[in-house]
Write a protein that holds these residues in place. Structure first.
Motif, mmCIF file in Angstrom:
data_model
loop_
_atom_site.group_PDB
_atom_site.id
_atom_site.type_symbol
_atom_site.label_atom_id
_atom_site.label_comp_id
_atom_site.label_asym_id
_atom_site.label_seq_id
_atom_site.Cartn_x
_atom_site.Cartn_y
_atom_site.Cartn_z
ATOM 1 N N ALA A 94 2.738 -7.235 5.388
ATOM 2 C CA ALA A 94 2.629 -6.275 4.290
ATOM 3 C C ALA A 94 3.947 -6.191 3.516
ATOM 4 N N LEU A 95 5.068 -6.237 4.234
ATOM 5 C CA LEU A 95 6.369 -6.201 3.560
ATOM 6 C C LEU A 95 6.587 -7.462 2.727
ATOM 7 N N HIS A 98 4.658 -7.069 -0.358
ATOM 8 C CA HIS A 98 5.333 -6.061 -1.195
ATOM 9 C C HIS A 98 6.530 -6.691 -1.919
ATOM 10 N N ALA A 101 5.378 -8.934 -4.729
ATOM 11 C CA ALA A 101 4.880 -8.136 -5.857
ATOM 12 C C ALA A 101 6.029 -7.478 -6.620
ATOM 13 N N ARG A 102 6.967 -6.904 -5.902
ATOM 14 C CA ARG A 102 8.109 -6.221 -6.553
ATOM 15 C C ARG A 102 8.965 -7.189 -7.357
ATOM 16 N N GLU A 145 9.021 -0.209 3.879
ATOM 17 C CA GLU A 145 8.904 -0.411 2.438
ATOM 18 C C GLU A 145 10.077 0.202 1.678
ATOM 19 N N ASP A 149 12.732 -1.827 -0.551
ATOM 20 C CA ASP A 149 12.961 -1.504 -1.963
ATOM 21 C C ASP A 149 14.448 -1.327 -2.257
#
Length: 157
Positions: A94-95, A98, A101-102, A145, A149
């Motif tokens: 999932a990370l 993420h 996508a980021r 997450e 970030d």
């Protein structure tokens, strides 16, 4: 890594000649080329093969087998996310999604502004604090997450 030095055939030939007599020279030469240029230029593969009396396929096989070798220069910052089993089991998939996508890029790519290269890495030895990452050589465990970030923001500055 010096990635300031532009690709130069003569410089590459010197590096190859310097390291060719070393035992296990293929890896040594490829690492030296990447250390100097920040990546391994495609024309260097046949040069290494000729110098070490190997086929181009053998050298290319080594080059593509090891994830640390690059065919293009990396971005200003390199974010490596652990893709090994322990990190996957702790939420690493999932990370990874993420991060892609980021940043708007897939693994093995560099952002359009050349600030961040996203790479997989297969075990940082932080299994007990999985999932983990490395930003420019600094390891980070217990990644979630929010922490991811923060790393991405740091790399994008």
């Amino acid at each position: 890594m010096s990635n300031d030095e532009p690709w130069d055939t003569a410089r590459a030939a010197d590096i190859i000649a310097e390291h060719a007599p070393t035992e296990g020279a293929t890896l040594v030469v490829l690492h030296a080329l990447q250390e100097t240029f920040g990546y391994i230029p495609e024309p260097a593969i046949p040069m290494v093969a000729d110098a070490l009396n190997l086929s181009r396929a053998e050298v290319y096989g080594v080059f593509t087998f090891y994830h640390d070798f690059r065919e293009k220069p990396a971005g200003r910052h390199v974010l490596k996310l652990c893709r090994a089993e322990a990190c996957q089991a702790a939420g690493g998939d999932a990370l990874a999604a993420h991060a892609e996508a980021r940043l708007g890029i897939a693994f093995g790519r560099t952002t359009a502004d050349e600030r961040v290269t996203l790479e997989p890495i297969y075990c940082l030895g932080l299994c007990a604090t999985a999932p983990s990452a490395m930003l420019d050589g600094r390891v980070v465990g217990r990644l979630d997450e929010s922490r991811l970030d923060t790393l991405i923001a740091e790399a994008q500055r």
